[in-house]
Design a protein around this motif. Structure first.
Motif, PDB file in Angstrom:
ATOM      1  N   ALA A 109     -13.956 -33.195  27.075  1.00 20.27           N
ATOM      2  CA  ALA A 109     -15.274 -33.194  27.707  1.00 20.27           C
ATOM      3  C   ALA A 109     -15.468 -31.869  28.428  1.00 20.27           C
ATOM      4  O   ALA A 109     -14.508 -31.213  28.818  1.00 20.27           O
ATOM      5  CB  ALA A 109     -15.366 -34.348  28.699  1.00 20.27           C
ATOM      6  N   THR A 110     -16.692 -31.479  28.608  1.00 14.01           N
ATOM      7  CA  THR A 110     -17.003 -30.271  29.354  1.00 14.01           C
ATOM      8  C   THR A 110     -17.439 -30.677  30.752  1.00 14.01           C
ATOM      9  O   THR A 110     -18.369 -31.462  30.899  1.00 14.01           O
ATOM     10  CB  THR A 110     -18.140 -29.487  28.671  1.00 14.01           C
ATOM     11  N   ALA A 111     -16.746 -30.152  31.768  1.00  9.42           N
ATOM     12  CA  ALA A 111     -17.121 -30.450  33.145  1.00  9.42           C
ATOM     13  C   ALA A 111     -18.470 -29.805  33.426  1.00  9.42           C
ATOM     14  O   ALA A 111     -18.738 -28.686  33.013  1.00  9.42           O
ATOM     15  CB  ALA A 111     -16.063 -29.921  34.107  1.00  9.42           C
ATOM     16  N   ARG A 112     -19.332 -30.529  34.123  1.00  7.00           N
ATOM     17  CA  ARG A 112     -20.684 -30.038  34.396  1.00  7.00           C
ATOM     18  C   ARG A 112     -20.992 -30.166  35.887  1.00  7.00           C
ATOM     19  O   ARG A 112     -20.476 -31.037  36.558  1.00  7.00           O
ATOM     20  CB  ARG A 112     -21.712 -30.820  33.590  1.00  7.00           C
ATOM     21  N   THR A 113     -21.851 -29.291  36.363  1.00  9.16           N
ATOM     22  CA  THR A 113     -22.302 -29.361  37.744  1.00  9.16           C
ATOM     23  C   THR A 113     -23.326 -30.472  37.880  1.00  9.16           C
ATOM     24  O   THR A 113     -23.780 -31.033  36.888  1.00  9.16           O
ATOM     25  CB  THR A 113     -22.944 -28.028  38.178  1.00  9.16           C
ATOM     26  N   ALA A 114     -23.737 -30.767  39.112  1.00  2.00           N
ATOM     27  CA  ALA A 114     -24.735 -31.806  39.345  1.00  2.00           C
ATOM     28  C   ALA A 114     -26.047 -31.471  38.638  1.00  2.00           C
ATOM     29  O   ALA A 114     -26.788 -32.353  38.246  1.00  2.00           O
ATOM     30  CB  ALA A 114     -24.966 -31.980  40.843  1.00  2.00           C
ATOM     31  N   GLY A 115     -26.337 -30.188  38.446  1.00  2.00           N
ATOM     32  CA  GLY A 115     -27.557 -29.780  37.765  1.00  2.00           C
ATOM     33  C   GLY A 115     -27.437 -29.793  36.250  1.00  2.00           C
ATOM     34  O   GLY A 115     -28.389 -29.496  35.544  1.00  2.00           O
ATOM     35  N   GLY A 116     -26.257 -30.126  35.724  1.00  2.00           N
ATOM     36  CA  GLY A 116     -26.060 -30.218  34.287  1.00  2.00           C
ATOM     37  C   GLY A 116     -25.503 -28.961  33.631  1.00  2.00           C
ATOM     38  O   GLY A 116     -25.252 -28.945  32.439  1.00  2.00           O
ATOM     39  N   ALA A 117     -25.305 -27.882  34.382  1.00  2.00           N
ATOM     40  CA  ALA A 117     -24.763 -26.647  33.815  1.00  2.00           C
ATOM     41  C   ALA A 117     -23.258 -26.787  33.627  1.00  2.00           C
ATOM     42  O   ALA A 117     -22.569 -27.389  34.445  1.00  2.00           O
ATOM     43  CB  ALA A 117     -25.057 -25.473  34.743  1.00  2.00           C
ATOM     44  N   ALA A 118     -22.729 -26.249  32.540  1.00  2.00           N
ATOM     45  CA  ALA A 118     -21.289 -26.302  32.274  1.00  2.00           C
ATOM     46  C   ALA A 118     -20.550 -25.419  33.274  1.00  2.00           C
ATOM     47  O   ALA A 118     -20.994 -24.321  33.598  1.00  2.00           O
ATOM     48  CB  ALA A 118     -20.994 -25.854  30.857  1.00  2.00           C
ATOM     49  N   LEU A 119     -19.441 -25.914  33.776  1.00  2.00           N
ATOM     50  CA  LEU A 119     -18.615 -25.126  34.688  1.00  2.00           C
ATOM     51  C   LEU A 119     -17.840 -24.074  33.908  1.00  2.00           C
ATOM     52  O   LEU A 119     -17.436 -24.315  32.769  1.00  2.00           O
ATOM     53  CB  LEU A 119     -17.620 -26.028  35.409  1.00  2.00           C
ATOM     54  N   GLN A 120     -17.617 -22.944  34.546  1.00  2.00           N
ATOM     55  CA  GLN A 120     -16.797 -21.907  33.958  1.00  2.00           C
ATOM     56  C   GLN A 120     -15.765 -21.469  34.979  1.00  2.00           C
ATOM     57  O   GLN A 120     -16.043 -21.432  36.176  1.00  2.00           O
ATOM     58  CB  GLN A 120     -17.643 -20.707  33.536  1.00  2.00           C
ATOM     59  N   CYS A 121     -14.593 -21.130  34.491  1.00  2.00           N
ATOM     60  CA  CYS A 121     -13.522 -20.661  35.360  1.00  2.00           C
ATOM     61  C   CYS A 121     -13.927 -19.327  35.993  1.00  2.00           C
ATOM     62  O   CYS A 121     -14.330 -18.408  35.279  1.00  2.00           O
ATOM     63  CB  CYS A 121     -12.245 -20.485  34.541  1.00  2.00           C
ATOM     64  N   PRO A 122     -13.831 -19.219  37.321  1.00  2.00           N
ATOM     65  CA  PRO A 122     -14.178 -17.947  37.966  1.00  2.00           C
ATOM     66  C   PRO A 122     -13.158 -16.847  37.679  1.00  2.00           C
ATOM     67  O   PRO A 122     -13.445 -15.675  37.872  1.00  2.00           O
ATOM     68  CB  PRO A 122     -14.210 -18.297  39.457  1.00  2.00           C
ATOM     69  N   SER A 123     -11.986 -17.222  37.189  1.00  2.00           N
ATOM     70  CA  SER A 123     -10.950 -16.240  36.903  1.00  2.00           C
ATOM     71  C   SER A 123     -11.070 -15.654  35.502  1.00  2.00           C
ATOM     72  O   SER A 123     -11.081 -14.443  35.330  1.00  2.00           O
ATOM     73  CB  SER A 123      -9.570 -16.889  37.077  1.00  2.00           C
ATOM     74  N   CYS A 124     -11.199 -16.528  34.482  1.00  2.00           N
ATOM     75  CA  CYS A 124     -11.215 -16.043  33.098  1.00  2.00           C
ATOM     76  C   CYS A 124     -12.531 -16.286  32.370  1.00  2.00           C
ATOM     77  O   CYS A 124     -12.738 -15.779  31.276  1.00  2.00           O
ATOM     78  CB  CYS A 124     -10.061 -16.646  32.299  1.00  2.00           C
ATOM     79  N   GLY A 125     -13.433 -17.088  32.951  1.00  2.00           N
ATOM     80  CA  GLY A 125     -14.726 -17.354  32.332  1.00  2.00           C
ATOM     81  C   GLY A 125     -14.727 -18.467  31.298  1.00  2.00           C
ATOM     82  O   GLY A 125     -15.749 -18.779  30.711  1.00  2.00           O
ATOM     83  N   SER A 126     -13.589 -19.113  31.069  1.00  2.00           N
ATOM     84  CA  SER A 126     -13.494 -20.187  30.090  1.00  2.00           C
ATOM     85  C   SER A 126     -14.260 -21.414  30.554  1.00  2.00           C
ATOM     86  O   SER A 126     -14.364 -21.692  31.755  1.00  2.00           O
ATOM     87  CB  SER A 126     -12.024 -20.559  29.876  1.00  2.00           C
ATOM     88  N   SER A 127     -14.814 -22.151  29.602  1.00  2.00           N
ATOM     89  CA  SER A 127     -15.480 -23.409  29.942  1.00  2.00           C
ATOM     90  C   SER A 127     -14.536 -24.596  29.797  1.00  2.00           C
ATOM     91  O   SER A 127     -14.952 -25.742  29.922  1.00  2.00           O
ATOM     92  CB  SER A 127     -16.715 -23.607  29.060  1.00  2.00           C
ATOM     93  N   HIS A 128     -13.254 -24.346  29.576  1.00  2.00           N
ATOM     94  CA  HIS A 128     -12.247 -25.411  29.479  1.00  2.00           C
ATOM     95  C   HIS A 128     -11.778 -25.754  30.889  1.00  2.00           C
ATOM     96  O   HIS A 128     -10.743 -25.292  31.349  1.00  2.00           O
ATOM     97  CB  HIS A 128     -11.069 -24.971  28.606  1.00  2.00           C
ATOM     98  N   VAL A 129     -12.583 -26.560  31.574  1.00  2.00           N
ATOM     99  CA  VAL A 129     -12.354 -26.884  32.977  1.00  2.00           C
ATOM    100  C   VAL A 129     -12.197 -28.393  33.127  1.00  2.00           C
ATOM    101  O   VAL A 129     -12.983 -29.155  32.570  1.00  2.00           O
ATOM    102  CB  VAL A 129     -13.530 -26.381  33.841  1.00  2.00           C
ATOM    103  N   ALA A 130     -11.188 -28.806  33.865  1.00  2.00           N
ATOM    104  CA  ALA A 130     -10.957 -30.216  34.144  1.00  2.00           C
ATOM    105  C   ALA A 130     -11.234 -30.489  35.621  1.00  2.00           C
ATOM    106  O   ALA A 130     -10.877 -29.688  36.480  1.00  2.00           O
ATOM    107  CB  ALA A 130      -9.518 -30.607  33.819  1.00  2.00           C
ATOM    108  N   GLN A 131     -11.893 -31.603  35.898  1.00  2.00           N
ATOM    109  CA  GLN A 131     -12.130 -32.021  37.270  1.00  2.00           C
ATOM    110  C   GLN A 131     -10.974 -32.919  37.671  1.00  2.00           C
ATOM    111  O   GLN A 131     -10.621 -33.853  36.952  1.00  2.00           O
ATOM    112  CB  GLN A 131     -13.440 -32.779  37.367  1.00  2.00           C
TER     113      GLN A 131
END
Length: 58
Positions: A16-38
């Motif tokens: 699954a892709t982690a999303r913000t409350a507004g529905g935007a996909a989260l991205q890692c602030p370090s590498c920019g990947s969207s492979h983020v786990a909550q």
């Protein structure tokens, strides 16, 4: 009963892709990947972990 859990992996849904409350996909602030786990953080807070580079933040 399978002799290995690896035989069951193909039946699992994709990541699954982690999303913000507004529905935007989260991205890692370090590498920019969207492979983020909550994950559950300390004292019940919410934290995030990048599964690509291992960076964690809250």
């Amino acid at each position: 009963m399978p002799t290995s859990i690896l035989g069951e992996v193909d039946d699992l849904p994709g990541p699954a892709t982690a999303r913000t409350a507004g529905g935007a996909a989260l991205q890692c602030p370090s590498c920019g990947s969207s492979h983020v786990a909550q994950v559950l953080g300390d004292n019940g807070g919410v934290s995030y972990v990048c599964t690509a580079c291992g960076h964690s933040w809250s």
